[in-house]
Design an enzyme around this catalytic site. Sequence first.
Site, PDB file in Angstrom:
ATOM      1  N   SER A 126       0.813  -1.209   0.000  1.00 52.47           N
ATOM      2  CA  SER A 126       0.000   0.000   0.000  1.00 52.47           C
ATOM      3  C   SER A 126       0.852   1.267   0.000  1.00 52.47           C
ATOM      4  O   SER A 126       1.986   1.280   0.471  1.00 52.47           O
ATOM      5  CB  SER A 126      -0.908   0.018   1.230  1.00 52.47           C
ATOM      6  OG  SER A 126      -1.676  -1.153   1.292  1.00 52.47           O
TER       7      SER A 126
HETATM    8  N1  SAH Z   1      -0.213  -4.826   4.060  1.00 54.87           N
HETATM    9  C1  SAH Z   1       0.322  -5.350   2.845  1.00 54.87           C
HETATM   10  C2  SAH Z   1      -0.725  -5.315   1.755  1.00 54.87           C
HETATM   11  C3  SAH Z   1      -0.640  -6.493   0.875  1.00 54.87           C
HETATM   12  S1  SAH Z   1      -1.913  -6.604  -0.345  1.00 54.87           S
HETATM   13  C4  SAH Z   1       1.555  -4.558   2.428  1.00 54.87           C
HETATM   14  O1  SAH Z   1       1.613  -3.359   2.737  1.00 54.87           O
HETATM   15  O2  SAH Z   1       2.442  -5.129   1.803  1.00 54.87           O
HETATM   16  C5  SAH Z   1      -3.101  -7.624   0.450  1.00 54.87           C
HETATM   17  C6  SAH Z   1      -2.660  -8.998   0.879  1.00 54.87           C
HETATM   18  O3  SAH Z   1      -3.802  -9.677   1.380  1.00 54.87           O
HETATM   19  C7  SAH Z   1      -2.105  -9.874  -0.247  1.00 54.87           C
HETATM   20  O4  SAH Z   1      -0.830 -10.329   0.122  1.00 54.87           O
HETATM   21  C8  SAH Z   1      -3.107 -11.030  -0.335  1.00 54.87           C
HETATM   22  O5  SAH Z   1      -2.510 -12.281  -0.660  1.00 54.87           O
HETATM   23  C9  SAH Z   1      -3.665 -11.047   1.075  1.00 54.87           C
HETATM   24  N2  SAH Z   1      -4.985 -11.675   1.243  1.00 54.87           N
HETATM   25  C10 SAH Z   1      -6.059 -11.644   0.427  1.00 54.87           C
HETATM   26  N3  SAH Z   1      -7.074 -12.359   0.953  1.00 54.87           N
HETATM   27  C11 SAH Z   1      -6.635 -12.855   2.155  1.00 54.87           C
HETATM   28  C12 SAH Z   1      -7.214 -13.672   3.176  1.00 54.87           C
HETATM   29  N4  SAH Z   1      -8.466 -14.131   3.097  1.00 54.87           N
HETATM   30  N5  SAH Z   1      -6.458 -13.970   4.252  1.00 54.87           N
HETATM   31  C13 SAH Z   1      -5.185 -13.525   4.371  1.00 54.87           C
HETATM   32  N6  SAH Z   1      -4.580 -12.775   3.424  1.00 54.87           N
HETATM   33  C14 SAH Z   1      -5.294 -12.431   2.337  1.00 54.87           C
END
Ligand code: SAH
Length: 214
Positions: free
Chosen positions: A61
């Site tokens: 993000s």
């Molecule tokens: N906070 C992270 C954002 C990553 S994007 C950063 O700043 O890097 C969102 C993430 O949520 C992805 O890695 C995706 O694989 C994960 N995600 C999506 N659905 C999910 C679920 N049901 N449980 C756990 N992770 C999930």
Amino acid sequence: MHESDARLRMVQEQLAARGIRSGRVLEAMRSVPRHMFVPLQERGSAYTDRALSLAHGQTISQPFMVATMTESLALHPDDRVLEIGTGSGYQTAVLAELAHEVYTVERDPELALQARELLEEMGYGNIRYLVGDGTLGWPSQAPYDGIVVTAGAPSLPKELQAQLRDGGRIVIPIGTRSEQELYRVLRQGVEYSKEWITSCRFVPLVGEEGWSEA
Ligand code: SAH
């Protein structure tokens, strides 16, 4: 520009100047080396004002969004916080600077492992990791003082609501697969109140109480 100078500038120009007021959040984001969490080919853009691509179609993000979500959680140093969507581990590190313990859940095993190795190497000892469907939370460690969901949900997962301590806060983007509104949900006894924070775009939250796989 050296990375630490770029980071100070990021905090000043993208965060403080735009209304992030919590000194603790600004300090945490001054200290976490964001460039370590972005893929090598994106390192030069680590401190720019946008989200960056990770492996497997996921994103890290935008700094302002990380700051906004973290500030909305209003963490105290003795709080236990649950994060859904470890991704790069950047937000996890910011949370670990501010809370007593961070429980982070990621569904993609490769991203989860990479983030864990990096965070352990950096010396964070107050993070616990789970690979699985975060729409179901992490029930054995509940209740949490704060819960943050870093992927876009179709609705507020019931399990997350149930795992929130009385007086706790959930920060979550809710909307369609491509566009969401960021909300803060406060629990007071059996009452949950929802406050709008801002509009946003996250990758979909995929799982039992989320979206189905694309
Ligand atoms: N906070 C992270 C954002 C990553 S994007 C950063 O700043 O890097 C969102 C993430 O949520 C992805 O890695 C995706 O694989 C994960 N995600 C999506 N659905 C999910 C679920 N049901 N449980 C756990 N992770 C999930």
